[in-house]
Design a protein around this motif. Structure first.
Motif, PDB file in Angstrom:
ATOM      1  N   ILE A   1       0.862  -1.183   0.000  1.00 11.05           N
ATOM      2  CA  ILE A   1       0.000   0.000   0.000  1.00 11.05           C
ATOM      3  C   ILE A   1       0.899   1.232   0.000  1.00 11.05           C
ATOM      4  O   ILE A   1       1.601   1.500   0.973  1.00 11.05           O
TER       5      ILE A   1
ATOM      6  N   GLY B   1      -6.974   0.634  -0.233  1.00 14.05           N
ATOM      7  CA  GLY B   1      -6.037  -0.104   0.604  1.00 14.05           C
ATOM      8  C   GLY B   1      -6.748  -1.114   1.487  1.00 14.05           C
ATOM      9  O   GLY B   1      -6.240  -2.220   1.724  1.00 14.05           O
TER      10      GLY B   1
ATOM     11  N   VAL C   1       2.954  -1.519   4.425  1.00 14.44           N
ATOM     12  CA  VAL C   1       2.377  -0.177   4.417  1.00 14.44           C
ATOM     13  C   VAL C   1       3.511   0.822   4.203  1.00 14.44           C
ATOM     14  O   VAL C   1       4.358   1.030   5.081  1.00 14.44           O
TER      15      VAL C   1
ATOM     16  N   SER D   1       2.728   3.931   2.569  1.00 17.37           N
ATOM     17  CA  SER D   1       1.977   5.109   2.131  1.00 17.37           C
ATOM     18  C   SER D   1       2.324   6.315   2.984  1.00 17.37           C
ATOM     19  O   SER D   1       3.196   6.265   3.859  1.00 17.37           O
TER      20      SER D   1
ATOM     21  N   HIS E   1      -1.057   5.478   7.994  1.00 15.17           N
ATOM     22  CA  HIS E   1      -0.517   4.227   8.523  1.00 15.17           C
ATOM     23  C   HIS E   1      -1.416   3.598   9.576  1.00 15.17           C
ATOM     24  O   HIS E   1      -1.640   2.381   9.563  1.00 15.17           O
TER      25      HIS E   1
ATOM     26  N   PHE F   1      -4.401   1.651   8.126  1.00 13.76           N
ATOM     27  CA  PHE F   1      -4.068   0.421   7.407  1.00 13.76           C
ATOM     28  C   PHE F   1      -3.509  -0.662   8.334  1.00 13.76           C
ATOM     29  O   PHE F   1      -3.759  -1.856   8.128  1.00 13.76           O
TER      30      PHE F   1
ATOM     31  N   CYS G   1       5.122  -2.074   8.573  1.00  9.24           N
ATOM     32  CA  CYS G   1       4.771  -0.664   8.415  1.00  9.24           C
ATOM     33  C   CYS G   1       6.012   0.196   8.488  1.00  9.24           C
ATOM     34  O   CYS G   1       6.722   0.188   9.498  1.00  9.24           O
TER      35      CYS G   1
END
Length: 335
Positions: free
Chosen positions: A8, A58, A72, A74, A79, A82, A95
C-alpha cells in the motif's frame, strides 16, 4: 511463489521495496498494490514487467483472500488506519515509520494487537538490521568493555528539502531513538534539547542543528547531534564510552585514495545508499519470520516508545526544560 504480499503506497520507498522483493529477495512475491495515483502505479508496474493487481482501496487490498501479508509504505497519516485494518484481518503487516503520527495512535495499535492476541506488526526501523550497528551491539552485549556510560552520536544529512518546524526530531531522529534503545536494551527517562547557533543554509522556519540529551533508566547519558543541512554528506556516528574502553560504529567501507598530493575517501551523500543492505536484510528477515508465524523485528510497542520519546523531545525543545519521558512498563505480550 512463497508469501503473497500486498503493498500500500507506491511512492519512493514503496517502489524500492517492491523491486527489492521482486528482484533481490526470496520466498515472497508482490501480488497486489494500492496507491492514490493509479496511472503512476500502473506505469511503474509496466516499466518493470510486474503482474501485481491494482486495488482502488487499501482496505480492499488488505481483505483480499489471495494476499497473505501487507507492507504499508503510504503517507504517514494513513498508517494507523491500514495497520489496524491488517490486525482486524489477522494479517502480518510491515509498516514503515511512523507506525502512527501520534503516540495515542501508536497506543491504539498496541491495544488492538493485544486484543487480537498475537503479534502481527513490525515497524520499519532499518538501522537494527545494519551490519555496523549489529557489530557494535555484539560488542556491547559481550560486556568486554564493561557497562556503557555515555553515548556520543551524530545524525547529519546534506540537506532536508521540505523540512520545517520539528521535523528534524519527529521525522529524522526517530531512527536514533529506536536503535539506541535497542543497542542499550534500556528505556529513556528524560530529554533535554539544546539549540546551538543556527546554520544560514536552511529554511528560515527550521532550527538546525539540534543537540538532544537523553538519559536512560540505568543512568546512561546520550548526546545526539542532529544536523540535517550539514552539506557535506550523510554521516551517521555513534561512539560509546564504557567502563574500560570505547567502541565506535564502523564507517561504511570505501576505497581510500592517495593521489595528487591528497589522501581521500568518499562520503556517502544518500541515506538510502548508506542503509541499502540494511533494507535488504530487514525485509528478508521479515519475510522469513512471517512465513513461520513470528514477529522478530521492531514491534508495535517499539513504535509506541519512539513516538512517546519524540513527543518528549519536541516538548523539551519548546520549553527549554528537561522533560520526563513517561514510558509504561512493557506488557508481557511484548517481552
Amino acid at each position: 511463489m512463497g508469501l503473497r504480499l500486498g503493498v500500500i503506497g507506491i511512492g519512493a520507498i514503496g517502489k524500492e521495496h517492491t523491486l527489492r522483493i521482486e528482484k533481490k529477495l526470496s520466498r515472497a512475491k508482490v501480488v497486489a498494490v494500492n496507491d492514490v495515483n493509479r496511472e503512476h502505479t500502473e506505469a511503474f508496474l509496466a516499466q518493470h514487467n510486474l503482474s501485481a493487481k491494482f486495488y482502488e482501496s487499501g482496505i480492499e487490498l488488505i481483505r483480499a483472500q489471495d494476499v497473505d501479508a501487507i507492507l504499508v509504505t503510504s503517507w504517514g497519516p494513513t498508517h494507523e488506519e491500514f495497520v489496524l485494518a491488517s490486525i482486524a484481518a489477522g494479517k502480518y503487516v510491515f509498516c514503515e515509520k511512523p507506525l502512527a503520527v501520534t503516540a495515542s495512535g501508536c497506543r491504539a495499535i498496541v491495544e488492538a494487537e493485544m486484543m487480537h492476541g498475537k503479534q502481527l506488526v513490525q515497524v520499519g526501523f532499518m538501522r537494527r538490521f545494519d551490519k555496523s550497528y549489529r557489530q557494535l551491539k555484539s560488542v556491547l552485549d559481550s560486556e568486554q568493555l564493561g557497562y556503557p556510560l555515555i553515548l556520543n552520536c551524530a545524525h547529519r544529512a546534506p540537506a532536508a528539502p521540505g523540512f520545517a518546524g520539528d521535523m528534524a526530531i519527529s521525522d529524522s531522529l526517530v531512527h536514533e531513538f529506536d536503535v539506541l534503545k535497542w543497542l542499550l536494551n534500556d528505556d529513556y527517562v528524560s530529554a533535554q534539547v539544546i539549540l546551538p547557533r543556527k546554520t544560514r543554509l536552511c529554511d528560515d522556519s527550521l532550527q538546525d542543528p539540534h543537540v538532544v540529551l537523553l538519559r536512560t533508566k540505568q543512568g546512561v547519558l546520550i548526546n545526539i547531534e542532529s544536523f540535517v543541512n550539514a552539506q557535506y554528506g550523510y554521516d551517521i556516528q555513534c561512539h560509546v564510552v564504557c567502563e574500560s574502553g570505547t567502541a565506535a560504529l564502523p564507517e561504511p567501507s570505501d576505497v581510500m585514495l592517495r593521489h595528487d598530493g591528497k589522501f581521500t575517501r568518499n562520503i556517502i551523500v544518500d541515506w538510502q545508499l548508506r542503509f541499502i543492505e540494511a533494507f535488504d536484510v530487514e525485509l528478508q528477515e521479515w519475510i522469513d519470520a512471517t512465513s513461520v508465524g513470528r514477529v522478530d523485528g521492531p514491534s508495535a510497542w517499539d513504535g509506541f516508545i519512539v513516538a512517546v520519546t519524540a513527543d518528549a523531545c519536541v516538548a523539551a525543545k519548546h520549553s527549554g526544560n528537561i522533560e520526563p519521558i513517561n514510558i509504561p512498563e512493557r506488557p508481557v505480550f511484548y517481552r
